[in-house]
Design an enzyme around this catalytic site. Sequence first.
Site, PDB file in Angstrom:
ATOM      1  N   ASP A  59      19.796  39.652  95.265  1.00  9.98           N
ATOM      2  CA  ASP A  59      20.227  38.825  94.131  1.00  9.98           C
ATOM      3  C   ASP A  59      19.950  37.342  94.370  1.00  9.98           C
ATOM      4  OD1 ASP A  59      21.644  39.052  91.488  1.00  9.98           O
ATOM      5  OD2 ASP A  59      22.922  37.564  92.449  1.00  9.98           O
TER       6      ASP A  59
ATOM      7  N   GLU B 172      25.232  33.698  84.272  1.00  3.56           N
ATOM      8  CA  GLU B 172      25.002  32.556  83.392  1.00  3.56           C
ATOM      9  C   GLU B 172      23.886  32.844  82.384  1.00  3.56           C
ATOM     10  OE1 GLU B 172      26.130  30.911  87.517  1.00  3.56           O
ATOM     11  OE2 GLU B 172      24.963  32.571  86.712  1.00  3.56           O
TER      12      GLU B 172
ATOM     13  N   CYS C 104      22.887  29.399  90.902  1.00  4.31           N
ATOM     14  CA  CYS C 104      21.642  29.375  91.661  1.00  4.31           C
ATOM     15  C   CYS C 104      20.652  28.405  91.005  1.00  4.31           C
ATOM     16  CB  CYS C 104      21.052  30.786  91.716  1.00  4.31           C
ATOM     17  SG  CYS C 104      20.275  31.289  90.157  1.00  4.31           S
TER      18      CYS C 104
ATOM     19  N   SER D   4      29.008  29.512  92.188  1.00  7.09           N
ATOM     20  CA  SER D   4      28.121  28.351  92.122  1.00  7.09           C
ATOM     21  C   SER D   4      26.736  28.772  91.615  1.00  7.09           C
ATOM     22  CB  SER D   4      28.026  27.743  93.525  1.00  7.09           C
ATOM     23  OG  SER D   4      27.292  26.552  93.520  1.00  7.09           O
TER      24      SER D   4
ATOM     25  N   CYS E  99      19.703  29.476  87.301  1.00  8.72           N
ATOM     26  CA  CYS E  99      20.751  29.225  86.314  1.00  8.72           C
ATOM     27  C   CYS E  99      20.988  27.731  86.136  1.00  8.72           C
ATOM     28  CB  CYS E  99      22.030  29.952  86.723  1.00  8.72           C
ATOM     29  SG  CYS E  99      21.810  31.757  86.743  1.00  8.72           S
TER      30      CYS E  99
ATOM     31  N   ASN F 102      26.585  39.380  85.638  1.00  9.29           N
ATOM     32  CA  ASN F 102      25.352  39.726  86.321  1.00  9.29           C
ATOM     33  C   ASN F 102      24.996  41.174  85.985  1.00  9.29           C
ATOM     34  OD1 ASN F 102      23.604  40.728  88.504  1.00  9.29           O
ATOM     35  ND2 ASN F 102      23.913  38.695  89.386  1.00  9.29           N
TER      36      ASN F 102
END
Length: 145
Positions: free
Chosen positions: A142, A52, A79, A77, A82, A39
């Site tokens: 985020d 990702e 979002c 996990s 992504c 990120n």
Amino acid sequence: MDKFFEETVNQARKGLAEGGIPIGSIIVHNGEILGKGHNKRIQDGSVILHGEMDALENAGRQEAKIYKEATLYTTLSPCPMCTGAILLYGIPKVVIGENKTFMGSEELLRSHGVEVIVLNDQNCIDLMEDFIQKNPKLWNEDIGK
């Protein structure tokens, strides 16, 4: 720990060390890492560079068949953004470090036939819980809250 997942966690730690959100990702094809990422929203002032998305960017242009045979690893996990990229490129398998601190769009992935494996890795949980506790405003930004 699987060597690919270990590199995914290393990417998350790299992001944290840079002052960012500790989420890492890698894309693997035929036992080779195509792209690594973490990120970079804070570091680059980006609205889209989740782990990702950064891994996909760093993998560069690939033939569609490559993505359709790849595995994406991520510490958290995915979002909806992504998940959309995973579905767009037809990535058939996603290995997730944890979904305790954030439940992304795993059901959407599964509904499109993507194999989703959740490891519930304590290192990933600890990284995110610590970050969220210390940086709730950045975390909420985020995830769009």
